[in-house]
Design a protein around this motif. Structure first.
Motif, PDB file in Angstrom:
ATOM      1  N   ILE A 127      15.713 -32.783  13.773  1.00 30.10           N
ATOM      2  CA  ILE A 127      14.876 -31.734  13.180  1.00 30.10           C
ATOM      3  C   ILE A 127      13.960 -31.130  14.231  1.00 30.10           C
ATOM      4  N   PHE A 128      13.329 -31.971  15.058  1.00 32.61           N
ATOM      5  CA  PHE A 128      12.427 -31.488  16.103  1.00 32.61           C
ATOM      6  C   PHE A 128      13.183 -30.565  17.065  1.00 32.61           C
ATOM      7  N   CYS A 129      14.350 -30.991  17.519  1.00 27.11           N
ATOM      8  CA  CYS A 129      15.122 -30.203  18.481  1.00 27.11           C
ATOM      9  C   CYS A 129      15.616 -28.894  17.877  1.00 27.11           C
ATOM     10  N   LYS A 130      16.040 -28.934  16.622  1.00 27.09           N
ATOM     11  CA  LYS A 130      16.482 -27.696  15.967  1.00 27.09           C
ATOM     12  C   LYS A 130      15.321 -26.706  15.875  1.00 27.09           C
ATOM     13  N   SER A 131      14.133 -27.219  15.605  1.00 24.69           N
ATOM     14  CA  SER A 131      12.972 -26.347  15.487  1.00 24.69           C
ATOM     15  C   SER A 131      12.504 -25.836  16.846  1.00 24.69           C
ATOM     16  N   ARG A 132      12.321 -26.754  17.779  1.00 28.86           N
ATOM     17  CA  ARG A 132      11.712 -26.385  19.057  1.00 28.86           C
ATOM     18  C   ARG A 132      12.699 -25.838  20.083  1.00 28.86           C
ATOM     19  N   PHE A 133      13.909 -26.384  20.155  1.00 34.20           N
ATOM     20  CA  PHE A 133      14.853 -25.944  21.174  1.00 34.20           C
ATOM     21  C   PHE A 133      15.788 -24.857  20.666  1.00 34.20           C
ATOM     22  N   ASP A 134      16.189 -24.941  19.397  1.00 31.86           N
ATOM     23  CA  ASP A 134      17.106 -23.945  18.842  1.00 31.86           C
ATOM     24  C   ASP A 134      16.367 -22.796  18.171  1.00 31.86           C
ATOM     25  N   GLY A 135      15.061 -22.947  17.965  1.00 28.77           N
ATOM     26  CA  GLY A 135      14.262 -21.895  17.355  1.00 28.77           C
ATOM     27  C   GLY A 135      14.536 -21.678  15.875  1.00 28.77           C
ATOM     28  N   MET A 136      15.045 -22.708  15.208  1.00 25.56           N
ATOM     29  CA  MET A 136      15.358 -22.572  13.788  1.00 25.56           C
ATOM     30  C   MET A 136      14.106 -22.720  12.935  1.00 25.56           C
ATOM     31  N   ALA A 143      18.435 -26.268   4.966  1.00 29.58           N
ATOM     32  CA  ALA A 143      19.717 -25.861   4.395  1.00 29.58           C
ATOM     33  C   ALA A 143      20.885 -26.468   5.173  1.00 29.58           C
ATOM     34  N   GLU A 144      20.808 -26.467   6.491  1.00 32.92           N
ATOM     35  CA  GLU A 144      21.896 -27.001   7.312  1.00 32.92           C
ATOM     36  C   GLU A 144      22.067 -28.510   7.151  1.00 32.92           C
ATOM     37  N   MET A 145      20.951 -29.222   7.005  1.00 32.35           N
ATOM     38  CA  MET A 145      21.009 -30.683   6.941  1.00 32.35           C
ATOM     39  C   MET A 145      21.036 -31.207   5.503  1.00 32.35           C
ATOM     40  N   GLY A 146      20.925 -30.319   4.533  1.00 35.32           N
ATOM     41  CA  GLY A 146      20.949 -30.746   3.135  1.00 35.32           C
ATOM     42  C   GLY A 146      19.679 -31.479   2.735  1.00 35.32           C
ATOM     43  N   LEU A 147      18.551 -31.053   3.277  1.00 34.63           N
ATOM     44  CA  LEU A 147      17.257 -31.672   2.991  1.00 34.63           C
ATOM     45  C   LEU A 147      16.352 -30.645   2.324  1.00 34.63           C
ATOM     46  N   SER A 148      15.242 -31.123   1.801  1.00 31.01           N
ATOM     47  CA  SER A 148      14.247 -30.189   1.275  1.00 31.01           C
ATOM     48  C   SER A 148      13.388 -29.690   2.433  1.00 31.01           C
ATOM     49  N   VAL A 149      12.782 -28.529   2.250  1.00 37.95           N
ATOM     50  CA  VAL A 149      11.900 -27.971   3.273  1.00 37.95           C
ATOM     51  C   VAL A 149      10.728 -28.921   3.505  1.00 37.95           C
ATOM     52  N   LYS A 150      10.246 -29.541   2.444  1.00 40.21           N
ATOM     53  CA  LYS A 150       9.139 -30.496   2.556  1.00 40.21           C
ATOM     54  C   LYS A 150       9.515 -31.675   3.458  1.00 40.21           C
ATOM     55  N   THR A 151      10.740 -32.180   3.339  1.00 44.44           N
ATOM     56  CA  THR A 151      11.196 -33.278   4.192  1.00 44.44           C
ATOM     57  C   THR A 151      11.203 -32.840   5.652  1.00 44.44           C
ATOM     58  N   VAL A 152      11.661 -31.620   5.912  1.00 41.09           N
ATOM     59  CA  VAL A 152      11.673 -31.098   7.280  1.00 41.09           C
ATOM     60  C   VAL A 152      10.238 -30.991   7.800  1.00 41.09           C
ATOM     61  N   GLU A 153       9.321 -30.507   6.969  1.00 45.44           N
ATOM     62  CA  GLU A 153       7.922 -30.402   7.381  1.00 45.44           C
ATOM     63  C   GLU A 153       7.339 -31.766   7.707  1.00 45.44           C
ATOM     64  N   VAL A 154       7.616 -32.742   6.865  1.00 46.12           N
ATOM     65  CA  VAL A 154       7.101 -34.095   7.081  1.00 46.12           C
ATOM     66  C   VAL A 154       7.666 -34.674   8.374  1.00 46.12           C
ATOM     67  N   GLN A 155       8.974 -34.497   8.606  1.00 45.78           N
ATOM     68  CA  GLN A 155       9.597 -35.025   9.821  1.00 45.78           C
ATOM     69  C   GLN A 155       9.052 -34.336  11.075  1.00 45.78           C
ATOM     70  N   MET A 156       8.802 -33.025  11.006  1.00 44.43           N
ATOM     71  CA  MET A 156       8.217 -32.314  12.150  1.00 44.43           C
ATOM     72  C   MET A 156       6.801 -32.811  12.423  1.00 44.43           C
ATOM     73  N   GLY A 157       6.021 -33.011  11.363  1.00 47.91           N
ATOM     74  CA  GLY A 157       4.669 -33.543  11.528  1.00 47.91           C
ATOM     75  C   GLY A 157       4.702 -34.916  12.169  1.00 47.91           C
ATOM     76  N   LYS A 158       5.639 -35.734  11.738  1.00 49.94           N
ATOM     77  CA  LYS A 158       5.799 -37.078  12.306  1.00 49.94           C
ATOM     78  C   LYS A 158       6.160 -36.988  13.788  1.00 49.94           C
ATOM     79  N   ALA A 159       7.114 -36.122  14.126  1.00 47.79           N
ATOM     80  CA  ALA A 159       7.540 -35.965  15.522  1.00 47.79           C
ATOM     81  C   ALA A 159       6.386 -35.499  16.398  1.00 47.79           C
ATOM     82  N   LEU A 160       5.659 -34.506  15.932  1.00 49.54           N
ATOM     83  CA  LEU A 160       4.543 -33.982  16.718  1.00 49.54           C
ATOM     84  C   LEU A 160       3.439 -35.024  16.890  1.00 49.54           C
TER      85      LEU A 160
END
Length: 180
Positions: A127-136, A143-160
Motif C-alpha cells: 500500500i505504501f509503495c503504491k501510494s508513494r512510488f506509483d502515485g496511486m 479497489a485494486e487490492m479489494g480493501l476498503s479505503v479506510k483500511t488503506v488509510e490505516v495501513q498508510m498511517g501505520k507505514a508512515l
C-alpha cells in the motif's frame, strides 16, 4: 473437508479447518511464484487473514480451494509488481549524475530508507509503495487490492508512523552532519 466452506458448523471452525487442510499446498504454490520461503508464508497467512475477516459474507457456492489459490496468486502478483517497481526505482536512482551525487539523500541513505520500507508488513509495504512510488490514490489502491479505503488509510498511517520512528535517529544524524 468439503470443497465448499459453508456446509455446516460455524464459520470460524470451517476457516480453521481450511487453514489446516490447505496451508501447506498454498505455501508451496506461493513459493513457486515468489521464490522466497518467508514471503510465501506471509502471502498465505495474509490471504487466510482476509478470509477470516470476510468469513461472515462468504458465498455458500464458492469453492474454498479455488478461492484460496486465486487469492494467493493475486497476492503474489502484487508482491512481484512491487518488486518490479522497486527495482526500476533503484535502477533509475543509480543513474545519478555528478550534480545529483551531492544531493542530501545519498545512495547509502536511500538504501537505508528502502530497507526500512522492506521491513514493513507485506500489505502495509504494498500500500505504501503504491501510494508513494506509483502515485496511486487511496481509493485506487483499495479497489485494486479489494480493501476498503479506510483500511488503506490505516495501513498508510501505520507505514508512515513506523518509518518516522525508524528514520528519526537517521534524520537527526543528517542534520547534525550538515550543520557542522
Amino acid at each position: 473437508m468439503d470443497e465448499h466452506l459453508i456446509t455446516g458448523g460455524d464459520q470460524e471452525q470451517l476457516v480453521e479447518r481450511a487453514f489446516h487442510l490447505y496451508f501447506e499446498g498454498l505455501h508451496r504454490y506461493a513459493f513457486t511464484i515468489l521464490k522466497d520461503n518467508d514471503e510465501a508464508k506471509d502471502a498465505v497467512q495474509s490471504v487466510f487473514l482476509k478470509l477470516w475477516e470476510k468469513r461472515a459474507g462468504l458465498d455458500e457456492q464458492q469453492s474454498v480451494k479455488s478461492y484460496l489459490y486465486t487469492a494467493v496468486y493475486h497476492y503474489c502478483l502484487n508482491i512481484k509488481r512491487h518488486e518490479k517497481v522497486k527495482d526500476s526505482y533503484i535502477s533509475a536512482s543509480s543513474n545519478v549524475t555528478g550534480v545529483q551525487e551531492h544531493a542530501l539523500v545519498s545512495k547509502e541513505t536511500y538504501q537505508q530508507i528502502l530497507q526500512h520500507i522492506e521491513a514493513l508488513s507485506p500489505q502495509c509495504r504494498i500500500i505504501f509503495c503504491k501510494s508513494r512510488f506509483d502515485g496511486m490514490k487511496y481509493a485506487e489502491i483499495a479497489a485494486e487490492m479489494g480493501l476498503s479505503v479506510k483500511t488503506v488509510e490505516v495501513q498508510m498511517g501505520k507505514a508512515l508512523r513506523i518509518l518516522r520512528e525508524k528514520l528519526s535517529e537517521f534524520l537527526v544524524t543528517l542534520i547534525i552532519f550538515y550543520l557542522l
